[in-house]
Design a protein around this motif. Structure first.
Motif, PDB file in Angstrom:
ATOM      1  N   ALA A 289      23.490  18.772   8.098  1.00  0.00           N
ATOM      2  CA  ALA A 289      22.401  17.958   7.601  1.00  0.00           C
ATOM      3  C   ALA A 289      21.416  17.400   8.701  1.00  0.00           C
ATOM      4  O   ALA A 289      21.354  16.150   8.885  1.00  0.00           O
ATOM      5  CB  ALA A 289      22.772  16.776   6.761  1.00  0.00           C
ATOM      6  N   PRO A 290      20.669  18.249   9.411  1.00  0.00           N
ATOM      7  CA  PRO A 290      19.999  17.663  10.554  1.00  0.00           C
ATOM      8  C   PRO A 290      18.530  17.446   9.790  1.00  0.00           C
ATOM      9  O   PRO A 290      18.127  17.611   8.643  1.00  0.00           O
ATOM     10  CB  PRO A 290      19.598  19.053  11.206  1.00  0.00           C
ATOM     11  CG  PRO A 290      19.776  20.426  10.265  1.00  0.00           C
ATOM     12  CD  PRO A 290      20.848  19.505   9.251  1.00  0.00           C
ATOM     13  N   GLY A 291      17.702  16.743  10.609  1.00  0.00           N
ATOM     14  CA  GLY A 291      16.449  16.151  10.405  1.00  0.00           C
ATOM     15  C   GLY A 291      15.583  17.476  10.706  1.00  0.00           C
ATOM     16  O   GLY A 291      15.714  18.078  11.988  1.00  0.00           O
ATOM     17  N   VAL A 292      14.745  17.969   9.836  1.00  0.00           N
ATOM     18  CA  VAL A 292      14.206  19.292   9.935  1.00  0.00           C
ATOM     19  C   VAL A 292      12.749  19.161  10.123  1.00  0.00           C
ATOM     20  O   VAL A 292      11.950  18.455   9.064  1.00  0.00           O
ATOM     21  CB  VAL A 292      14.577  20.294   8.825  1.00  0.00           C
ATOM     22  CG1 VAL A 292      13.660  21.389   9.040  1.00  0.00           C
ATOM     23  CG2 VAL A 292      15.933  20.674   8.924  1.00  0.00           C
ATOM     24  N   CYS A 293      11.937  19.631  11.058  1.00  0.00           N
ATOM     25  CA  CYS A 293      10.455  19.353  11.074  1.00  0.00           C
ATOM     26  C   CYS A 293       9.916  20.956  11.178  1.00  0.00           C
ATOM     27  O   CYS A 293       9.908  21.640  11.753  1.00  0.00           O
ATOM     28  CB  CYS A 293       9.933  18.774  12.287  1.00  0.00           C
ATOM     29  SG  CYS A 293       8.279  18.663  12.558  1.00  0.00           S
ATOM     30  N   ILE A 294       9.397  21.403   9.976  1.00  0.00           N
ATOM     31  CA  ILE A 294       8.956  22.625  10.002  1.00  0.00           C
ATOM     32  C   ILE A 294       7.498  22.745  10.629  1.00  0.00           C
ATOM     33  O   ILE A 294       6.488  21.976  10.464  1.00  0.00           O
ATOM     34  CB  ILE A 294       8.429  22.927   8.403  1.00  0.00           C
ATOM     35  CG1 ILE A 294       9.785  22.838   7.436  1.00  0.00           C
ATOM     36  CG2 ILE A 294       7.857  24.367   8.253  1.00  0.00           C
ATOM     37  CD1 ILE A 294       9.647  22.863   5.948  1.00  0.00           C
ATOM     38  N   GLU A 295       7.327  23.823  11.547  1.00  0.00           N
ATOM     39  CA  GLU A 295       6.180  24.111  12.241  1.00  0.00           C
ATOM     40  C   GLU A 295       5.502  25.303  11.635  1.00  0.00           C
ATOM     41  O   GLU A 295       4.030  25.139  11.537  1.00  0.00           O
ATOM     42  CB  GLU A 295       6.266  24.538  13.662  1.00  0.00           C
ATOM     43  CG  GLU A 295       7.355  23.258  14.492  1.00  0.00           C
ATOM     44  CD  GLU A 295       7.430  23.937  15.802  1.00  0.00           C
ATOM     45  OE1 GLU A 295       7.383  25.058  16.223  1.00  0.00           O
ATOM     46  OE2 GLU A 295       7.922  22.881  16.760  1.00  0.00           O
ATOM     47  N   SER A 296       5.893  26.107  11.123  1.00  0.00           N
ATOM     48  CA  SER A 296       5.088  27.149  10.635  1.00  0.00           C
ATOM     49  C   SER A 296       5.947  28.127   9.671  1.00  0.00           C
ATOM     50  O   SER A 296       7.017  28.282   9.941  1.00  0.00           O
ATOM     51  CB  SER A 296       4.505  28.149  11.840  1.00  0.00           C
ATOM     52  OG  SER A 296       3.424  28.927  11.102  1.00  0.00           O
ATOM     53  N   CYS A 297       5.358  28.318   8.399  1.00  0.00           N
ATOM     54  CA  CYS A 297       6.224  29.256   7.541  1.00  0.00           C
ATOM     55  C   CYS A 297       5.232  30.113   6.728  1.00  0.00           C
ATOM     56  O   CYS A 297       3.946  29.734   6.447  1.00  0.00           O
ATOM     57  CB  CYS A 297       6.666  28.339   6.338  1.00  0.00           C
ATOM     58  SG  CYS A 297       8.530  27.715   6.963  1.00  0.00           S
TER      59      CYS A 297
END
Length: 395
Positions: A289-297
């Motif tokens: 359960a990491p903290g996720v920061c989306i950069e590009s999708c």
């Protein structure tokens, strides 16, 4: 116009990204466009992140190229990476293949026409996916949906009509610090958590996605083309499976301290049949359960190989090379994904030594540049009324 000299001039203008300053390169191109009869529109974002557009906004064909390049580094170059040396039939230097050679070929092709036949856009930030380049032009309606040729380097007989999807994100793990001499009996190490996460993410590359009927033929063409460029690559896996590259990992406070925090950046490319949402759902379900920061999708995209743009481009290639052209799919990402999402029919075709993309001793063959000019000129001619050279506007 000497296309090799224009390419050399552009290479000599350092546009490494970061920082991504393209103001000097834009001014150089704007000068050429003015001499060709265009009225260039300079779009000046902060930090020298400039774009330049020219030609009518409502025409039926747009040429697009990016001016930024990846960092060159300092070691291992035969010539200074920003020398633009023309030697042994090549223009040498960072960006010569990706993609100042393509930009130079666009400009040289425009010189063949007395009237202004197409629109052009040269942008600042393709290499890092910021929002100052193509995305800015789309928001401001500097460019509007039409057929678009992106001058990215491709195999000479293979225009690219589609790209794998992209999912790029950072995952941050937090542990419990302690004295390194007590681990693993005391404390919780964030680096170990991150390593386990990466291993689990790499496992997703084992699944194969079956392409649909139209995509199956394109995948077959692409595998042959990729095998010719990268003979040691497992091309059968490349286009039908996820690729996952853990590109950056940062964490820890010292070798004798149990790491309290660790962040890992992953770059995943997605085949047709796989979506970014599915990948991110798997990430969120991970037991760490990491903290996720989306950069590009971005989802995989494709322009129909039967549309006018691809048919005309293929005919232009065949006319120059005297051999059949076969559209392929691209394993990487470019601005074409933003253009397709906005309603453009986009294809990629351009000169370059693809095996030297982002590598030392990047270079482009002069004869490839000259043939790209011929292909681009033939494509422009296909969009122009042969009687009076008027622009064929969309209905």
């Amino acid at each position: 116009m000497d296309v090799a000299r224009v390419c050399s001039d552009l290479v000599q203008i350092n546009t490494e990204n970061p920082p991504g300053r393209t103001d000097e390169a834009v001014e150089y191109i704007a000068g050429i466009l003015e001499n060709l009869g265009y009225r260039p529109r300079l779009i000046k974002n902060s930090g020298g992140h400039w774009n330049v557009c020219a030609g009518p906004r409502d025409c039926s064909l747009l040429f697009c190229g990016h001016l930024d390049v990846v960092p060159a580094g300092e070691e291992g170059w035969t010539h200074d990476p920003f020398s633009g040396v023309i030697e042994n039939g090549y223009v040498w230097g960072r960006g010569s293949t990706d993609m100042k050679g393509g930009c130079a070929a666009i400009l040289a092709a425009l010189e063949r026409f007395d009237e202004i036949p197409v629109s052009v856009a040269f942008v600042c930030d393709e290499e890092d996916g910021r929002r100052d380049g193509v995305q800015h032009l789309l928001r401001e309606e500097e460019i509007v949906p039409c057929d678009c040729l992106v001058a990215e380097p491709t195999p000479c007989l293979h225009p690219s009509v589609g790209q794998k999807g992209l999912c790029r994100f950072r995952a941050t793990f937090r542990g419990t610090p302690g004295h390194g001499s007590l681990y693993p009996f005391a404390g919780e190490n964030a680096i170990v958590q991150a390593a386990g996460f990466v291993q689990r993410m790499m496992a997703v590359t084992e699944r194969e996605y079956a392409p649909e009927a139209m995509m199956k033929a394109l995948v077959g063409n692409s595998e042959e083309a990729i095998a010719a460029i990268f003979p040691n690559a497992d091309v059968a896996r490349l286009l039908t499976r996820i690729t996952c590259n853990p590109g950056l990992i940062t964490g820890g406070e010292g070798t004798n301290i149990v790491a309290e925090e660790c962040t890992v950046a992953l770059d995943m490319r997605l085949p047709w049949g796989c979506t970014p949402e599915a990948v991110l759902a798997k990430v969120e379900q991970d037991i760490c359960a990491p903290g996720v920061c989306i950069e590009s999708c971005a989802a995989p995209t494709c322009t129909s190989p039967e549309c006018d743009l691809v048919c005309r481009l293929s005919a232009a290639i065949e006319g120059v090379y005297g051999m059949p052209a076969h559209p392929i799919l691209q394993w990487a990402a470019s601005d074409a994904r933003f253009l397709r999402a906005a309603g453009f029919r986009a294809a990629e075709y351009g000169p370059g030594e693809i095996h030297l993309l982002h590598a030392q001793d990047e270079r482009v063959a002069v004869d490839q540049l000259e043939r790209a000019v011929e292909v681009y000129a033939a494509l422009i001619a296909a969009y122009v009324d042969e009687t009076d050279c008027r622009i064929m506007c969309r209905p």
